[in-house]
Design a protein around this motif. Structure first.
Motif, PDB file in Angstrom:
ATOM      1  N   TYR A   1       0.844  -1.203   0.000  1.00  0.00           N
ATOM      2  CA  TYR A   1       0.000   0.000   0.000  1.00  0.00           C
ATOM      3  C   TYR A   1       0.877   1.250   0.000  1.00  0.00           C
ATOM      4  O   TYR A   1       0.730   2.140  -0.842  1.00  0.00           O
ATOM      5  CB  TYR A   1      -0.931  -0.041   1.212  1.00  0.00           C
ATOM      6  CG  TYR A   1      -1.586   1.262   1.569  1.00  0.00           C
ATOM      7  CD1 TYR A   1      -2.701   1.716   0.875  1.00  0.00           C
ATOM      8  CD2 TYR A   1      -1.107   2.042   2.627  1.00  0.00           C
ATOM      9  CE1 TYR A   1      -3.322   2.923   1.214  1.00  0.00           C
ATOM     10  CE2 TYR A   1      -1.709   3.228   2.978  1.00  0.00           C
ATOM     11  CZ  TYR A   1      -2.818   3.672   2.262  1.00  0.00           C
ATOM     12  OH  TYR A   1      -3.416   4.865   2.601  1.00  0.00           O
TER      13      TYR A   1
ATOM     14  N   ALA B   1      -3.002  -3.442   1.572  1.00  0.00           N
ATOM     15  CA  ALA B   1      -4.294  -2.762   1.727  1.00  0.00           C
ATOM     16  C   ALA B   1      -4.680  -2.244   0.352  1.00  0.00           C
ATOM     17  O   ALA B   1      -3.832  -2.051  -0.525  1.00  0.00           O
ATOM     18  CB  ALA B   1      -4.203  -1.601   2.722  1.00  0.00           C
TER      19      ALA B   1
ATOM     20  N   VAL C   1      -5.634   0.396  -2.454  1.00  0.00           N
ATOM     21  CA  VAL C   1      -5.183   1.758  -2.772  1.00  0.00           C
ATOM     22  C   VAL C   1      -6.244   2.394  -3.682  1.00  0.00           C
ATOM     23  O   VAL C   1      -6.684   1.765  -4.646  1.00  0.00           O
ATOM     24  CB  VAL C   1      -3.820   1.722  -3.499  1.00  0.00           C
ATOM     25  CG1 VAL C   1      -3.343   3.139  -3.831  1.00  0.00           C
ATOM     26  CG2 VAL C   1      -2.772   1.001  -2.646  1.00  0.00           C
TER      27      VAL C   1
ATOM     28  N   ARG D   1      -7.219   2.512   1.535  1.00  0.00           N
ATOM     29  CA  ARG D   1      -6.782   1.612   2.600  1.00  0.00           C
ATOM     30  C   ARG D   1      -7.913   0.749   3.145  1.00  0.00           C
ATOM     31  O   ARG D   1      -7.981   0.450   4.339  1.00  0.00           O
ATOM     32  CB  ARG D   1      -6.096   2.378   3.741  1.00  0.00           C
ATOM     33  CG  ARG D   1      -5.055   1.517   4.457  1.00  0.00           C
ATOM     34  CD  ARG D   1      -4.188   2.298   5.405  1.00  0.00           C
ATOM     35  NE  ARG D   1      -3.075   1.479   5.840  1.00  0.00           N
ATOM     36  CZ  ARG D   1      -2.079   1.897   6.609  1.00  0.00           C
ATOM     37  NH1 ARG D   1      -2.062   3.149   7.037  1.00  0.00           N
ATOM     38  NH2 ARG D   1      -1.105   1.081   6.957  1.00  0.00           N
TER      39      ARG D   1
ATOM     40  N   PRO E   1      -8.348  -5.383   0.243  1.00  0.00           N
ATOM     41  CA  PRO E   1      -7.470  -5.486  -0.922  1.00  0.00           C
ATOM     42  C   PRO E   1      -8.161  -5.988  -2.188  1.00  0.00           C
ATOM     43  O   PRO E   1      -7.465  -6.315  -3.158  1.00  0.00           O
ATOM     44  CB  PRO E   1      -6.387  -6.462  -0.453  1.00  0.00           C
ATOM     45  CG  PRO E   1      -7.044  -7.299   0.577  1.00  0.00           C
ATOM     46  CD  PRO E   1      -8.005  -6.373   1.278  1.00  0.00           C
TER      47      PRO E   1
ATOM     48  N   TYR F   1      -4.640  -7.439  -6.586  1.00  0.00           N
ATOM     49  CA  TYR F   1      -3.968  -8.240  -5.576  1.00  0.00           C
ATOM     50  C   TYR F   1      -3.938  -9.734  -5.888  1.00  0.00           C
ATOM     51  O   TYR F   1      -2.923 -10.386  -5.612  1.00  0.00           O
ATOM     52  CB  TYR F   1      -4.563  -7.980  -4.192  1.00  0.00           C
ATOM     53  CG  TYR F   1      -3.869  -6.839  -3.477  1.00  0.00           C
ATOM     54  CD1 TYR F   1      -2.540  -6.959  -3.080  1.00  0.00           C
ATOM     55  CD2 TYR F   1      -4.524  -5.651  -3.191  1.00  0.00           C
ATOM     56  CE1 TYR F   1      -1.889  -5.924  -2.422  1.00  0.00           C
ATOM     57  CE2 TYR F   1      -3.890  -4.609  -2.530  1.00  0.00           C
ATOM     58  CZ  TYR F   1      -2.571  -4.757  -2.144  1.00  0.00           C
ATOM     59  OH  TYR F   1      -1.919  -3.728  -1.495  1.00  0.00           O
TER      60      TYR F   1
ATOM     61  N   TYR G   1      -5.494  -3.117   6.870  1.00  0.00           N
ATOM     62  CA  TYR G   1      -6.434  -2.231   6.195  1.00  0.00           C
ATOM     63  C   TYR G   1      -7.612  -1.922   7.101  1.00  0.00           C
ATOM     64  O   TYR G   1      -7.848  -2.606   8.101  1.00  0.00           O
ATOM     65  CB  TYR G   1      -6.914  -2.853   4.883  1.00  0.00           C
ATOM     66  CG  TYR G   1      -7.745  -4.123   5.029  1.00  0.00           C
ATOM     67  CD1 TYR G   1      -9.121  -4.065   5.262  1.00  0.00           C
ATOM     68  CD2 TYR G   1      -7.155  -5.380   4.917  1.00  0.00           C
ATOM     69  CE1 TYR G   1      -9.881  -5.217   5.380  1.00  0.00           C
ATOM     70  CE2 TYR G   1      -7.907  -6.531   5.033  1.00  0.00           C
ATOM     71  CZ  TYR G   1      -9.276  -6.456   5.269  1.00  0.00           C
ATOM     72  OH  TYR G   1     -10.020  -7.604   5.391  1.00  0.00           O
TER      73      TYR G   1
END
Length: 262
Positions: A177, A206, A208, A211, A214, A221, A241
């Motif tokens: 992140y 986390a 983006v 945050r 994911p 991810y 997160y």
């Protein structure tokens, strides 16, 4: 498959802190991390871990006055004795009691007078103290949007510090992140740094830019998790997160990996 650690400082905040261990275990996590353990007795935390069948994989050394806005003191001249007392008298005993293999050391803020030479000296000292107990010390580049003025921001800066100190147990906490916000180009950086004998000791994630979970935002991810497998990363991935709603309700991203946790 990646092994995930629930970050109990950000996740499960709908529960009292000591109840977050059982909640994480109920959802299939086998490991946890969090910012600071020092508000709770070591024996109580160890019991919560044991009862939930969890491993503690990371926490932070004392950061100074966190509530007043301090974000570490390792790079602050004149605070060396405070840093070293906190590391020896608090961080190391908690790591031993919780069987936690790594401790993150926060640098501090440029506005507080952070100095590279002080940081180097304190990290070298801490690594020596931790090595005697078989522990790793981690440093983490953090973006200046979340922590304005934080002393360490880039992956290459952190790797240069680690190389200069030369302690085998001084490692990088690579938060994808933070890295995406400051630098981007995550796949290239993972391929560069996740090499045999490399300095990455822990990874965090986390979404983006906000945050959250994911599975939201600009990062793919699942593709990055597959890359971690391809590169042979065997450590934990900390889920650090802020859930959009209830933590358990937002764990759809975790479902494909739940049965492979260890």
């Amino acid at each position: 498959m990646p092994r995930f650690a629930a970050n109990l400082s950000m996740m499960y905040t709908e529960h009292d802190f000591l109840d977050r261990f059982a909640a994480a275990a109920h959802d299939g996590f086998k490991a946890v991390e969090y910012l600071f353990p020092y508000a709770f007795e070591r024996a109580e935390l160890a019991a919560r871990l044991r009862d939930a069948g969890l491993r503690q994989v990371l926490f932070n050394a004392p950061p100074g006055d966190f509530e007043a806005g301090e974000r570490g003191i390792a790079a602050l001249p004149g605070r060396e004795d405070e840093f070293r007392r906190g590391f020896v008298e608090q961080a190391l005993p908690y790591a031993e009691a919780l069987a936690c293999p790594r401790i993150h050391v926060m640098a501090g803020l440029r506005s507080a007078g952070a100095v590279r030479e002080t940081y180097l000296a304190n990290l070298a000292w801490a690594a020596g103290q931790a090595r005697a107990q078989g522990l790793e010390v981690l440093i983490e580049p953090i973006n200046t949007r979340d922590i304005p003025g934080y002393f360490l921001n880039r992956q290459d800066e952190a790797h240069a510090l680690i190389a200069e100190i030369g302690a085998p147990n001084l490692k990088l906490q690579m938060d994808l992140y933070h890295c995406q916000i400051v630098e981007g180009d995550l796949a290239t950086k993972l391929r560069r740094y996740l090499v045999p004998g490399g300095a990455v000791g822990h990874i965090q994630i986390a979404g983006v830019p906000d945050r959250h979970e994911p599975d939201l935002g600009e990062l793919n991810y699942p593709w990055l998790f597959a890359l971690l497998d391809e590169l042979g990363y065997a450590g934990h991935v900390g889920a650090e997160y802020r859930p959009r709603a209830g933590t358990s309700a937002g764990l759809g991203w975790f479902a494909p990996y739940k049965d492979s946790q260890s």
